[in-house]
Design a protein around this motif. Sequence first.
Motif, short mmCIF file in Angstrom:
data_model
loop_
_atom_site.label_atom_id
_atom_site.label_comp_id
_atom_site.label_asym_id
_atom_site.label_seq_id
_atom_site.Cartn_x
_atom_site.Cartn_y
_atom_site.Cartn_z
N ASP A 152 -3.97 -4.21 -9.30
CA ASP A 152 -3.58 -3.10 -7.94
C ASP A 152 -5.47 -2.47 -8.24
O ASP A 152 -6.24 -2.84 -8.46
N SER A 153 -5.60 -1.97 -6.88
CA SER A 153 -6.55 -1.04 -7.06
C SER A 153 -6.32 0.78 -6.50
O SER A 153 -5.52 0.66 -5.63
N THR A 154 -7.41 1.30 -6.58
CA THR A 154 -7.20 3.21 -5.99
C THR A 154 -8.33 3.14 -5.29
O THR A 154 -9.75 2.80 -5.47
N LEU A 155 -8.27 3.63 -4.06
CA LEU A 155 -9.75 4.45 -3.13
C LEU A 155 -9.60 5.55 -3.41
O LEU A 155 -7.83 6.07 -2.85
N LYS A 156 -10.06 6.45 -3.08
CA LYS A 156 -10.91 7.95 -3.58
C LYS A 156 -11.05 8.66 -2.56
O LYS A 156 -12.25 7.61 -2.37
N GLN A 179 1.15 -0.95 0.01
CA GLN A 179 0.14 0.06 -0.12
C GLN A 179 0.70 1.63 -0.10
O GLN A 179 2.08 1.03 0.59
N SER A 180 0.84 2.34 -0.63
CA SER A 180 1.20 3.51 -1.00
C SER A 180 -0.19 4.99 -0.97
O SER A 180 -1.06 4.32 -1.48
N PRO A 181 0.72 5.76 -0.07
CA PRO A 181 1.91 6.10 0.94
C PRO A 181 0.98 5.50 2.24
O PRO A 181 0.33 5.44 2.27
N ARG A 182 2.74 5.66 2.81
CA ARG A 182 2.05 5.21 3.91
C ARG A 182 1.14 6.49 5.34
O ARG A 182 0.86 5.92 6.17
N TYR A 183 1.71 7.16 4.89
CA TYR A 183 1.23 8.95 5.36
C TYR A 183 0.57 9.76 4.54
O TYR A 183 1.04 9.72 3.53
N LYS A 184 -0.52 10.03 4.96
CA LYS A 184 -1.34 11.99 4.29
C LYS A 184 -1.89 12.37 5.06
O LYS A 184 -2.95 11.97 5.66
N ILE A 185 -1.26 13.62 4.89
CA ILE A 185 -1.89 14.40 5.96
C ILE A 185 -2.11 15.32 4.91
O ILE A 185 -1.74 16.09 4.45
N ALA A 193 -5.37 10.38 -2.87
CA ALA A 193 -5.30 8.52 -3.65
C ALA A 193 -5.25 8.05 -3.24
O ALA A 193 -4.01 7.58 -2.00
N PHE A 194 -5.00 7.04 -2.30
CA PHE A 194 -4.71 5.42 -2.07
C PHE A 194 -4.65 4.46 -3.25
O PHE A 194 -5.18 4.08 -3.80
N TRP A 195 -3.26 3.68 -3.10
CA TRP A 195 -3.02 2.61 -3.53
C TRP A 195 -2.66 1.82 -3.04
O TRP A 195 -2.42 0.96 -2.42
N CYS A 196 -3.34 0.31 -3.91
CA CYS A 196 -2.74 -0.91 -3.21
C CYS A 196 -2.79 -2.26 -3.99
O CYS A 196 -2.99 -2.09 -6.14
N ASN A 197 -1.82 -2.72 -4.32
CA ASN A 197 -1.43 -4.25 -4.78
C ASN A 197 -2.11 -5.87 -4.17
O ASN A 197 -1.08 -5.63 -2.84
#
Lengths: 116, 108
Positions: free
Chosen positions: A74-78, A6-12, A20-24
Amino acid sequence: EAGVAQSPRYKIIEKRQSVAFWCNPISGHATLYWYQQILGQGPKLLIQFQNNGVVDDSQLPKDRFSAERLKGVDSTLKIQPAKLEDSAVYLCASSYGPDRGTDTQYFGPGTRLTVL
Amino acid sequence: AQRVTQPEKLLSVFKGAPVELKCNYSYSGSPELFWYVQYSRQRLQLLLRHISRESIKGFTADLNKGETSFHLKKPFAQEEDSAMYYCALSRSNYQLIWGAGTKLIIKP
């Protein structure tokens, strides 16, 4: 085997911004899950994919959240726009799925989102 | 309603003492239950599932359908058992319903 990435690990971000988050997932895993975990609570399922199709998105706040899994990998969550209450850890998990008769879910490290 | 309840948010025991983490469930069908664990700075991972009836890291859990419980037990706690423990129930579509988790602290 390599684990779920997953990336990123942290987001502010500030409220009303987008993120947006990414997952493999693990190679060969047909089923992919996105969870939201608010501090002090267990994971809450947002959406479940089987290959590139949506199995269940009944708990996804569709006015602001969207997810896709193109090509069944892969997947993305926004989130757009983000609200303060979206502050949480977003977990991605994958499993072989019902075709293999097993439902053990393997989790990524999560993305910790802070909305200011 | 389908629900998993872990009544203790925090459980603190001394090293060498017995441990029991409680889990109760509400489910109309035939349940399949799991315990997941998250050690500090590690990802969530499966500890054990009731259908396997196995002991992992000295932990066991027995499904009690009469009491709708799936408590996790270990006779002698070790410091490395300190972690967050989640009980989860699998629905027929392989979705998991999660408890809120219990933080286990093993005191030296």
